[in-house]
Scaffold this motif. Structure first.
Motif, PDB file in Angstrom:
ATOM      1  N   ASP A   1       0.847  -1.206   0.000  1.00 16.63           N
ATOM      2  CA  ASP A   1       0.000   0.000   0.000  1.00 16.63           C
ATOM      3  C   ASP A   1       0.877   1.248   0.000  1.00 16.63           C
ATOM      4  N   THR A   2       0.619   2.124  -0.893  1.00 15.33           N
ATOM      5  CA  THR A   2       1.379   3.373  -0.966  1.00 15.33           C
ATOM      6  C   THR A   2       0.550   4.352  -1.791  1.00 15.33           C
ATOM      7  N   GLU A   3       0.880   5.624  -1.670  1.00 14.66           N
ATOM      8  CA  GLU A   3       0.124   6.591  -2.479  1.00 14.66           C
ATOM      9  C   GLU A   3       0.647   6.654  -3.905  1.00 14.66           C
ATOM     10  N   HIS A   4       1.946   6.377  -4.044  1.00 12.82           N
ATOM     11  CA  HIS A   4       2.564   6.433  -5.373  1.00 12.82           C
ATOM     12  C   HIS A   4       3.523   5.266  -5.488  1.00 12.82           C
ATOM     13  N   LEU A   5       3.297   4.389  -6.473  1.00  7.97           N
ATOM     14  CA  LEU A   5       4.105   3.184  -6.596  1.00  7.97           C
ATOM     15  C   LEU A   5       5.369   3.501  -7.414  1.00  7.97           C
ATOM     16  N   GLU A   6       6.520   3.281  -6.795  1.00 11.33           N
ATOM     17  CA  GLU A   6       7.779   3.555  -7.507  1.00 11.33           C
ATOM     18  C   GLU A   6       8.197   2.354  -8.343  1.00 11.33           C
ATOM     19  N   SER A   7       8.030   1.140  -7.748  1.00 10.62           N
ATOM     20  CA  SER A   7       8.505  -0.053  -8.443  1.00 10.62           C
ATOM     21  C   SER A   7       7.765  -1.275  -7.919  1.00 10.62           C
ATOM     22  N   VAL A   8       7.874  -2.365  -8.670  1.00  5.67           N
ATOM     23  CA  VAL A   8       7.318  -3.647  -8.198  1.00  5.67           C
ATOM     24  C   VAL A   8       8.433  -4.681  -8.213  1.00  5.67           C
TER      25      VAL A   8
ATOM     26  N   GLY B   1       6.846   4.900 -14.439  1.00  4.11           N
ATOM     27  CA  GLY B   1       6.067   6.080 -14.061  1.00  4.11           C
ATOM     28  C   GLY B   1       4.632   5.702 -13.740  1.00  4.11           C
ATOM     29  N   THR B   2       4.099   4.748 -14.510  1.00  2.63           N
ATOM     30  CA  THR B   2       2.710   4.300 -14.336  1.00  2.63           C
ATOM     31  C   THR B   2       2.683   2.777 -14.415  1.00  2.63           C
ATOM     32  N   PHE B   3       1.808   2.171 -13.647  1.00  5.88           N
ATOM     33  CA  PHE B   3       1.655   0.713 -13.662  1.00  5.88           C
ATOM     34  C   PHE B   3       0.221   0.374 -14.069  1.00  5.88           C
ATOM     35  N   VAL B   4       0.103  -0.529 -15.029  1.00  6.09           N
ATOM     36  CA  VAL B   4      -1.229  -1.000 -15.431  1.00  6.09           C
ATOM     37  C   VAL B   4      -1.299  -2.479 -15.069  1.00  6.09           C
ATOM     38  N   PHE B   5      -2.182  -2.827 -14.178  1.00  7.08           N
ATOM     39  CA  PHE B   5      -2.358  -4.235 -13.815  1.00  7.08           C
ATOM     40  C   PHE B   5      -3.533  -4.789 -14.616  1.00  7.08           C
ATOM     41  N   ALA B   6      -3.199  -5.668 -15.588  1.00 11.73           N
ATOM     42  CA  ALA B   6      -4.234  -6.292 -16.436  1.00 11.73           C
ATOM     43  C   ALA B   6      -4.153  -7.796 -16.199  1.00 11.73           C
TER      44      ALA B   6
ATOM     45  N   ILE C   1     -13.844  -3.309 -15.992  1.00 11.99           N
ATOM     46  CA  ILE C   1     -13.371  -2.372 -14.961  1.00 11.99           C
ATOM     47  C   ILE C   1     -12.057  -1.782 -15.477  1.00 11.99           C
ATOM     48  N   ILE C   2     -12.073  -0.489 -15.712  1.00 12.91           N
ATOM     49  CA  ILE C   2     -10.857   0.196 -16.186  1.00 12.91           C
ATOM     50  C   ILE C   2     -10.800   1.519 -15.424  1.00 12.91           C
ATOM     51  N   ASP C   3      -9.968   1.558 -14.405  1.00 14.05           N
ATOM     52  CA  ASP C   3      -9.970   2.738 -13.551  1.00 14.05           C
ATOM     53  C   ASP C   3      -8.638   2.837 -12.817  1.00 14.05           C
ATOM     54  N   ARG C   4      -8.379   4.037 -12.324  1.00 11.53           N
ATOM     55  CA  ARG C   4      -7.214   4.260 -11.483  1.00 11.53           C
ATOM     56  C   ARG C   4      -7.465   3.628 -10.119  1.00 11.53           C
ATOM     57  N   HIS C   5      -6.417   3.115  -9.513  1.00  9.09           N
ATOM     58  CA  HIS C   5      -6.550   2.561  -8.176  1.00  9.09           C
ATOM     59  C   HIS C   5      -6.994   3.672  -7.214  1.00  9.09           C
ATOM     60  N   PRO C   6      -7.912   3.377  -6.280  1.00  7.12           N
ATOM     61  CA  PRO C   6      -8.430   4.465  -5.430  1.00  7.12           C
ATOM     62  C   PRO C   6      -7.379   5.096  -4.519  1.00  7.12           C
ATOM     63  N   GLU C   7      -6.299   4.374  -4.173  1.00  5.47           N
ATOM     64  CA  GLU C   7      -5.274   4.969  -3.299  1.00  5.47           C
ATOM     65  C   GLU C   7      -3.957   5.273  -4.022  1.00  5.47           C
ATOM     66  N   MET C   8      -3.612   4.464  -4.999  1.00  3.89           N
ATOM     67  CA  MET C   8      -2.300   4.645  -5.652  1.00  3.89           C
ATOM     68  C   MET C   8      -2.492   5.441  -6.941  1.00  3.89           C
ATOM     69  N   ASP C   9      -1.955   6.648  -6.961  1.00  4.07           N
ATOM     70  CA  ASP C   9      -2.320   7.566  -8.046  1.00  4.07           C
ATOM     71  C   ASP C   9      -1.736   7.198  -9.414  1.00  4.07           C
ATOM     72  N   ASN C  10      -0.726   6.325  -9.439  1.00  7.15           N
ATOM     73  CA  ASN C  10      -0.143   5.952 -10.742  1.00  7.15           C
ATOM     74  C   ASN C  10      -0.369   4.468 -11.073  1.00  7.15           C
TER      75      ASN C  10
ATOM     76  N   THR D   1      -4.828   3.870 -23.140  1.00  7.60           N
ATOM     77  CA  THR D   1      -3.829   4.838 -23.626  1.00  7.60           C
ATOM     78  C   THR D   1      -4.385   6.261 -23.546  1.00  7.60           C
ATOM     79  N   ALA D   2      -5.629   6.427 -23.938  1.00  7.31           N
ATOM     80  CA  ALA D   2      -6.250   7.759 -23.882  1.00  7.31           C
ATOM     81  C   ALA D   2      -6.412   8.211 -22.432  1.00  7.31           C
ATOM     82  N   GLN D   3      -6.782   7.303 -21.551  1.00 11.64           N
ATOM     83  CA  GLN D   3      -6.956   7.682 -20.137  1.00 11.64           C
ATOM     84  C   GLN D   3      -5.626   8.118 -19.537  1.00 11.64           C
ATOM     85  N   LEU D   4      -4.555   7.441 -19.914  1.00 12.92           N
ATOM     86  CA  LEU D   4      -3.252   7.779 -19.348  1.00 12.92           C
ATOM     87  C   LEU D   4      -2.754   9.126 -19.845  1.00 12.92           C
TER      88      LEU D   4
END
Ligand SMILES: Cc1cc2nc3c(=O)[nH]c(=O)nc-3n(C[C@H](O)[C@H](O)[C@H](O)COP(=O)(O)OP(=O)(O)OC[C@H]3O[C@@H](n4cnc5c(N)ncnc54)[C@H](O)[C@@H]3O)c2cc1C
Length: 394
Positions: free
Chosen positions: A189-196, A207-212, A335-344, A367-370
């Motif tokens: 849990d974090t507000e901004h994910l730097e790495s996995v 910069g951004t993570f997409v979990f599909a 379901i295609i949305d930003r995570h409610p807590e992690m902004d990226n 791509t358009a949402q990003l």
């Protein structure tokens, strides 16, 4: 780009990209490709590899129809996606789409088919309405029981799913997407994910993570998706016709859907047999540990359907059978949305029983949402998804 970082006393490689896409099923693969086409650097990661047997995209074939009742959004997405798939196949000289036609079988009191006809007409999608007599004349190998009418989408067809998604990933790699087979561990849990972190001891920075991650999303994000995505066990069967009998292969036989009956079928392609798929949602299923041996009960249902609908295959041998899983959202909307807590962090899933065809449109949408320019579709947001399963999209 590769960076060397010091982590927990060990030197480890860090992959740095604009976007990391986790999951190379049809949603993740197309998202990676479309993001790359938009100029971003992309890392694409899959735990078992694109089109693996456990994934929902790993089946042999998927029905590709345009009609969705009154739902013009999915119809438009299917139209756009078909063009994108066909371009990909043409460029790669691949024969992974067969224009079998898709026959909607419908009963007298079926508003969804009337709505489908309206939508197809509005979107100028070619179709034919076949009355019962015409159905029987064209398809003497079928028995129509309670079916009173058919709607034939003549330009629709069947896509070879596993090989198609692998083709998308090959194209992405050709366009310099960094593709790796390794499992990403659930992010803290974090507000901004730097790495996995990955199962091979590596770290992916983006910069951004997409979990599909399809049916794995509820376990990766239990607080957000545990109640919103319900993986269910689904079974498909391939039956063999008599030697030399071409009545169950194209062009004699189209793909067909009978939503009221909870069943769909695919003609014999590549000699694999006549496919019968059970569309009613099965019991909950664990994509990692679930045993993929088909059940006697489901086989009995599939045989009952043959007896009623395809009497000539009544005693046909079973050639192959597979267990796959739907990742059902509450109503079937993606379901295609930003995570409610992690902004990226973006969550992309809920393909339910109909998502495969839409891979290109999903990738385009993400791509358009990003890029922050696009207005989100309310129906894809987390807020629009309840927890109770009430299927509305077929
Ligand atoms: C039997 C069946 C019939 C269907 N019929 C149709 C049809 O006729 N028409 C149609 O359009 N659609 C159909 N669908 C639906 C369609 O197949 C799915 O909606 C679609 O494949 C979902 O794709 P996805 O990318 O969301 O998930 P998936 O394909 O499951 O991909 C998720 C990927 O994430 C990877 N992953 C998971 N966790 C991790 C991790 N921690 N680290 C790295 N990687 C990870 C997995 O290995 C997997 O490859 C059907 C589905 C099934 C099961």
């Amino acid at each position: 780009m590769l960076l060397y970082t010091f982590h927990s006393g060990f030197e480890s490689m860090s992959h740095v990209s604009d976007v990391a896409v986790i999951g190379a099923g049809v949603f993740g693969a197309w998202t990676a490709l479309q993001l790359r086409r938009s100029g971003r650097s992309v890392t694409l990661v899959d735990a078992f590899g694109a089109g693996n047997t456990r994934s929902s995209s790993g089946g042999i074939s998927r029905v590709f129809r345009i009609g969705y009742g009154h739902d013009a959004l999915y119809s438009r997405w299917a139209q756009r996606s078909l063009t994108a798939w066909l371009e990909l196949f043409r460029d790669g000289r691949l024969e992974l789409f067969t224009q079998t036609g898709v026959l909607w079988m419908t009963r007298s009191d079926d508003p969804m088919t009337d709505e489908t006809v309206d939508t197809l007409r509005r979107l100028r999608v070619p179709f034919e309405i076949l009355d019962r007599a015409e159905l029987e004349r064209r398809y003497p190998q079928l028995s129509f029981g309670p079916v009173t009418r058919g709607v034939l989408e003549s330009e629709a067809g069947v896509i070879m799913a596993r090989r198609a998604v692998q083709a998308v990933v090959r194209q992405a790699v050709r366009q310099s997407v960094d593709y790796r087979i390794t499992a990403v561990t659930p992010p803290a849990d974090t507000e901004h994910l730097e790495s996995v972190r990955t199962s091979d001891g590596d770290r992916i920075t983006a910069g951004t993570f997409v979990f599909a991650c399809g049916p794995w999303l509820p376990t990766l994000f239990p607080a957000t998706l545990g109640d919103r995505i319900h993986p269910t066990r689904q079974e498909v069967f391939f039956f063999g016709s008599a030697p030399g009998d071409r009545r169950f292969a194209p062009p004699a036989m189209p793909a067909w859907v009978d939503f009221a009956g909870g069943v769909y079928g695919v003609p014999d392609l590549e000699g694999r047999g006549f496919k019968v798929g059970l569309d009613h949602h099965g019991p909950p299923f664990d994509p990692d540990l679930g045993e993929r041996r088909v059940s006697d009960g489901a086989l009995e249902v599939a045989r009952m359907i043959l007896t009623r609908r395809v009497p000539a295959l009544d005693a046909a041998p079973l050639l192959e059978a597979h267990v796959c899983q739907y990742s059902n959202s509450s109503n079937g909307d993606f379901i295609i949305d930003r995570h409610p807590e992690m902004d990226n962090v973006w969550l992309v899933g809920g393909g339910s029983g109909h998502g495969f065809k839409h891979g290109p449109a999903v990738g385009e949408y993400v791509t358009a949402q990003l890029s922050d320019r696009a207005t989100p579709e309310a129906r894809f947001t987390l807020a629009a998804h309840g927890t109770a399963q009430q299927r509305k999209v077929f």
